[in-house]
Design a protein around this motif. Structure first.
Motif, mmCIF file in Angstrom:
data_model
loop_
_atom_site.group_PDB
_atom_site.id
_atom_site.type_symbol
_atom_site.label_atom_id
_atom_site.label_comp_id
_atom_site.label_asym_id
_atom_site.label_seq_id
_atom_site.Cartn_x
_atom_site.Cartn_y
_atom_site.Cartn_z
ATOM 1 N N ASN A 1 0.794 -1.243 0.046
ATOM 2 C CA ASN A 1 0.075 -0.109 -0.009
ATOM 3 C C ASN A 1 0.805 1.200 0.023
ATOM 4 N N ASP A 2 2.212 1.142 -0.098
ATOM 5 C CA ASP A 2 3.063 2.228 0.069
ATOM 6 C C ASP A 2 3.509 2.726 -1.289
ATOM 7 N N ASP A 3 3.068 1.959 -2.414
ATOM 8 C CA ASP A 3 3.577 2.467 -3.682
ATOM 9 C C ASP A 3 2.177 2.584 -4.673
ATOM 10 N N GLU A 4 2.074 3.891 -4.982
ATOM 11 C CA GLU A 4 0.833 4.459 -5.541
ATOM 12 C C GLU A 4 0.963 3.541 -6.905
ATOM 13 N N VAL B 1 -1.704 -3.676 1.149
ATOM 14 C CA VAL B 1 -1.578 -4.019 2.552
ATOM 15 C C VAL B 1 -0.246 -3.476 2.809
ATOM 16 N N ASP B 2 0.268 -3.747 4.141
ATOM 17 C CA ASP B 2 1.401 -3.188 4.590
ATOM 18 C C ASP B 2 2.569 -4.461 4.242
ATOM 19 N N PHE B 3 3.823 -3.995 3.706
ATOM 20 C CA PHE B 3 4.564 -4.838 3.183
ATOM 21 C C PHE B 3 5.207 -5.894 4.308
ATOM 22 N N ALA B 4 5.665 -5.050 5.438
ATOM 23 C CA ALA B 4 6.440 -5.960 6.148
ATOM 24 C C ALA B 4 5.569 -6.889 6.964
ATOM 25 N N THR B 5 4.355 -6.542 7.475
ATOM 26 C CA THR B 5 3.483 -7.341 8.034
ATOM 27 C C THR B 5 2.584 -8.243 7.444
ATOM 28 N N VAL B 6 2.393 -8.069 5.975
ATOM 29 C CA VAL B 6 1.365 -9.006 5.180
ATOM 30 C C VAL B 6 2.140 -9.477 4.046
ATOM 31 N N LEU C 1 -0.069 -11.820 -6.422
ATOM 32 C CA LEU C 1 0.697 -10.899 -5.947
ATOM 33 C C LEU C 1 1.178 -9.791 -6.521
ATOM 34 N N LEU C 2 1.075 -8.854 -6.625
ATOM 35 C CA LEU C 2 1.698 -7.785 -7.328
ATOM 36 C C LEU C 2 3.075 -7.268 -6.735
#
Length: 568
Positions: free
Chosen positions: A394-397, A422-427, A441-442
């Motif tokens: 979710n941190d890359d538009e 979703v969050d990269f580190a946790t999901v 998975l993108l």
């Protein structure tokens, strides 16, 4: 009778005239006096044009360099500096193909396991000391003894079983098995044994003793401002034409643009799009270079997952107009790709999918038994709707835009894809390991060999064995390896082709083998490759090489900097 006095030569001439008249009166013909030709004026070879020597190349780096490990570039600035300071047995050219550097010759035996390098004569370090086979052995041994890390370069150097020297110019490397990527890995900088023997190289800041054998040597560093290098006259490819190279630290894009416009900078890499502000400057030209990392849509191929059926993967790929998708998601900053090789490199042979053929995609789904009931928008098979979940960080538009566009296209052919930013580190990270809980998975891979956080191209090789070979599948809880075949791809045809491709050393035969590998991946689609990011590079039009204009389409544009020169 008065006689005039004639010089001796005059008397001879008079006698000759009298005799000639007498002979003519008697009917005799006087033979002509023989003429001895003068020797021809020798034709001198054309005077060679003097080489265009001199000048200073000012090159932008985005951050200061405070320490370096020559085998581990962590930024483009470090990659520049290491390439200017050091040499390897091999080096990568503009196409990223490994060519001899310190080596004058490479011989590979019939088994493909014994590589014999003959070094060029009279190699020198920047401090004047001779560079010999002992330096090569020292470097390889030092790097192979470093602790195991996630660095691909250090891990793959362990393919070397032994390294020895027959004499000061001959190095023999025996591999554990045939391994073509080793030629690129041996572009690793050779380190001076006379300075660093018996020291732990992992604890050395080589910027404190920057002695290499590359085309330029470091003479000054101003912290936070610049690093200045001067021409190394004893460089083994010939003394560079430029006098100096200055790496100027300019973090801000606006300041770099201004320095290019004013002529204070001659070369700079800029974020894509920033080059447009300089389009009006006639003294500059720009290009586009690919970054060494690739974005892709990964399919979970394990039983029970909807995209385990290759026809569904092919249907979705057929429905997507990839260039249009990439343009929408990246606003021109991405290069659409059809394979995992770096765009424009010697191994880039499979073009991106450009179909966008919705009728053909629907036909594939029909053939797979996924039909669209009357009045429905989602296909079904045996009463089960065709629904899948797509995870995206979710941190890359750009990724989120691409994921949502893929879902829209899928809906137009009857597939419902639920996008989950979703969050990269946790999901996201948890999807790369068992139990591999995802349908789609993108994601992306950064392909640097020197450092896991930077996509260098110093040691680049297109081998994708680690991503797709069945041996790289996790074998259960007891398997402690770092495995990257997280999609569950298990294809005997690919396995055989991939093994062959990494065992062939010749350029054309290896290209042919890799083309087959890429074709198989494009057909079976464990990934749908999407794009590679691009960077703008801006260069003064005064800069040329002895071979013509500088190639601004390759990240290795500095590979032959010893041949660069400045026009007046």
């Amino acid at each position: 009778m008065k006689l005039s006095l004639l010089p001796q030569r005059g008397r001879r001439c008079l006698m000759l005239i009298v005799v000639s008249v007498w002979l003519a009166a008697c009917g005799w013909t006087v033979p002509p006096t023989p003429v001895v030709p003068e020797p021809p004026t020798p034709t001198l070879p054309p005077t060679p044009s003097p080489l265009p020597r001199g000048g200073v190349l000012n090159l932008r780096i985005g951050a200061d360099i405070t320490d370096i490990r020559p085998w581990q570039p962590r930024s483009r600035g470090e990659e520049y500096l290491i390439g200017l300071l050091y040499s390897g047995l091999m080096r990568l050219d503009a196409d990223l193909w490994p060519t001899p550097d310190l080596a004058e010759r490479l011989d590979i035996d019939a088994s493909g396991r014994v590589l014999t390098f003959t070094l060029r004569p009279n190699l020198r370090w920047h401090d004047g000391q001779p560079l010999t086979a002992a330096d090569v052995l020292f470097t390889l041994e030092a790097l192979r003894n470093l602790p195991e890390t996630s660095t691909a370069l250090l891990a793959d150097l362990r393919y070397i079983a032994t390294a020895s020297a027959i004499d000061e110019r001959t190095v023999v490397i025996e591999l554990r098995s045939r391994y073509a990527p080793m030629l690129s890995l041996l572009a690793v900088p050779i380190l001076p044994r006379h300075l660093f023997a018996d020291r732990d190289v992992s604890k050395i800041n080589f910027l404190d003793q920057p002695i290499g054998s590359g085309p330029f040597r470091l003479i000054e560093r101003q912290a936070g401002v610049s690093l200045t290098l001067e021409r190394f006259e004893q460089y083994h490819h010939g003394a560079p034409l430029l006098d100096r190279v200055v790496l100027s630290v300019i973090p801000e894009t606006v300041l770099a643009q201004r320095a290019l416009r004013d002529g204070q900078l001659l070369v700079a890499e800029l974020p894509w799009g920033a080059q447009e502000a300089l389009a009006d400057v006639a003294s500059l030209r720009s290009g586009s270079i690919p970054e060494n990392g690739v974005y892709f849509l990964a399919f979970n191929l394990r039983p029970g997952r909807p995209f385990a059926d290759v026809r569904l993967r092919q249907a979705l790929a057929t429905a997507i107009d990839l260039p249009r998708l990439v343009e929408t998601a990246t606003k021109g900053g991405g290069i659409p790709v059809g394979n995992g090789a770096l765009p424009g490199s010697w191994a880039d042979m499979t073009p991106p999918v450009t179909s966008g053929d919705l009728p053909a995609a629907r036909a594939l789904l029909d053939a797979a038994g996924w039909t669209l009931p009357p009045g429905a928008t989602i296909r079904q098979r045996e009463g089960v709707p065709l629904i899948a979940r797509l995870y995206v960080r979710n941190d890359d538009e750009r990724r989120v835009v691409a994921a949502r566009r893929i879902a829209e296209i899928a809906a137009s052919i009857g597939i419902q894809i639920e996008v989950e930013p979703v969050d990269f580190a946790t999901v996201i990270l948890a999807r790369y390991v068992a139990p591999y809980d995802f349908d789609l998975l993108l994601s992306s891979w950064l392909n640097g060999a020197g450092d896991p956080t930077f996509g260098d191209t110093m040691f680049y090789d297109p081998d994708d064995f680690a991503l797709f070979h069945s041996s790289q599948l996790e074998q259960g809880p007891a398997d402690t390896r770092v495995t990257r075949n997280f999609v569950g791809f298990n294809d005997p045809i690919y396995d055989e082709q991939a093994l062959i491709a990494r065992q062939l050393y010749g350029r054309e035969e290896r290209r042919s083998a890799i083309a087959q590998v890429q074709s198989r991946i494009a057909t079976e689609l464990p990934y749908l490759y999407l794009w590679v990011d691009r960077t703008a590079v801006v260069l003064a039009t005064r800069l040329y090489t002895l071979d013509g204009p500088i190639d601004l389409s390759t990240p290795r544009f500095l590979w032959n900097i010893e041949r660069w020169y400045l026009q007046p």
